[in-house]
Scaffold this motif. Sequence first.
Motif, short mmCIF file in Angstrom:
data_model
loop_
_atom_site.label_atom_id
_atom_site.label_comp_id
_atom_site.label_asym_id
_atom_site.label_seq_id
_atom_site.Cartn_x
_atom_site.Cartn_y
_atom_site.Cartn_z
N PRO A 185 1.15 -0.73 -0.83
CA PRO A 185 -0.31 -0.09 0.55
C PRO A 185 0.44 1.35 -0.05
O PRO A 185 0.49 2.34 -0.11
N GLY A 186 2.29 1.13 -0.20
CA GLY A 186 2.91 2.25 0.08
C GLY A 186 3.23 2.48 -0.93
O GLY A 186 4.45 3.72 -1.05
N LEU A 187 3.27 2.15 -2.13
CA LEU A 187 3.64 2.51 -3.10
C LEU A 187 2.89 2.63 -4.47
O LEU A 187 0.70 2.42 -4.01
N PRO A 188 2.33 3.66 -5.15
CA PRO A 188 1.18 3.54 -6.36
C PRO A 188 0.49 3.19 -7.17
O PRO A 188 1.57 1.82 -7.28
N GLU A 189 -0.16 3.42 -7.58
CA GLU A 189 -0.59 1.56 -8.05
C GLU A 189 -0.14 1.09 -9.31
O GLU A 189 0.03 0.36 -9.40
N GLN A 190 0.53 2.34 -10.58
CA GLN A 190 1.68 2.22 -11.35
C GLN A 190 2.43 1.39 -11.03
O GLN A 190 3.10 0.51 -11.80
N GLN A 191 2.91 1.64 -9.63
CA GLN A 191 4.36 0.91 -9.42
C GLN A 191 4.22 -0.38 -8.84
O GLN A 191 5.12 -0.89 -8.64
N ARG A 192 3.70 -1.05 -8.32
CA ARG A 192 3.35 -2.95 -8.25
C ARG A 192 2.81 -2.99 -9.42
O ARG A 192 3.45 -4.41 -8.84
N THR A 193 3.17 -2.85 -10.52
CA THR A 193 2.99 -4.09 -11.28
C THR A 193 4.00 -3.79 -12.18
O THR A 193 4.43 -2.15 -12.47
N LEU A 194 5.17 -4.69 -12.23
CA LEU A 194 6.04 -5.09 -13.27
C LEU A 194 6.21 -6.26 -14.44
O LEU A 194 5.66 -7.22 -14.26
#
Length: 214
Positions: free
Chosen positions: A184-193
């Motif tokens: 939850p500490g990361l923006p949504e777009q940074q959670r997916t690689l």
Amino acid sequence: MKSYVWLPFLFLISPLFGQDMPARTYEARVYGSAYVLNSRWHTYWPRLPKGFDVGPFSLALSTSKGAKVQELELGYYGGENDLPEYTQQLRQVHLRYEYGVYIQRKILKEVRLRVGGAWQVFYQHREEMPTTIGRFRSDWNRVGLGMDFVSHFEVPLRPRLFLDLSVGLLNLTYALNRSYYHNPGLPEQQRTLSHYEIDYLGLRQLRLGLGYRL
């Protein structure tokens, strides 16, 4: 379902509707797989490198006429692995089509040698659940296509029963990998690689099969 998934199956069952059925033979097989030096075609399992891994079991149906043979295989694997910081759960499924020919001369007058090419579509899902504070759950998905040159050694046990030892060589794998971190500490777009992977000679596979001539 996409047409390229059904096409090998249609080729396999098409002889059932022909006029030359008496000249054609059918065989059913159960395969068990082993992987040397942490091969990556079928599985992430285990994630850490290991000298010898056991992979999924699968069912196959083959048909042959003369020296030519076609085989369609479906396999599924699920398992769990407990590591110091998290627990892994893996699910995977693969559909494999193989086309080959039998060599006319037998080995030691008993063993039949078959060589050919294989194409495999696979999907994998891995879930990692943390067991320590400060880590977050992650989900990994992998889908791709594997191609391989395969040799089979068929050893008769009974008039209709035989062992099938196959060795995969000269393989090439294309895969799309996608991971999602539930942080939850990361923006949504940074959670997916996401990234593509091309792996040459990454699969070092030995398979033992038990076959029955129908």
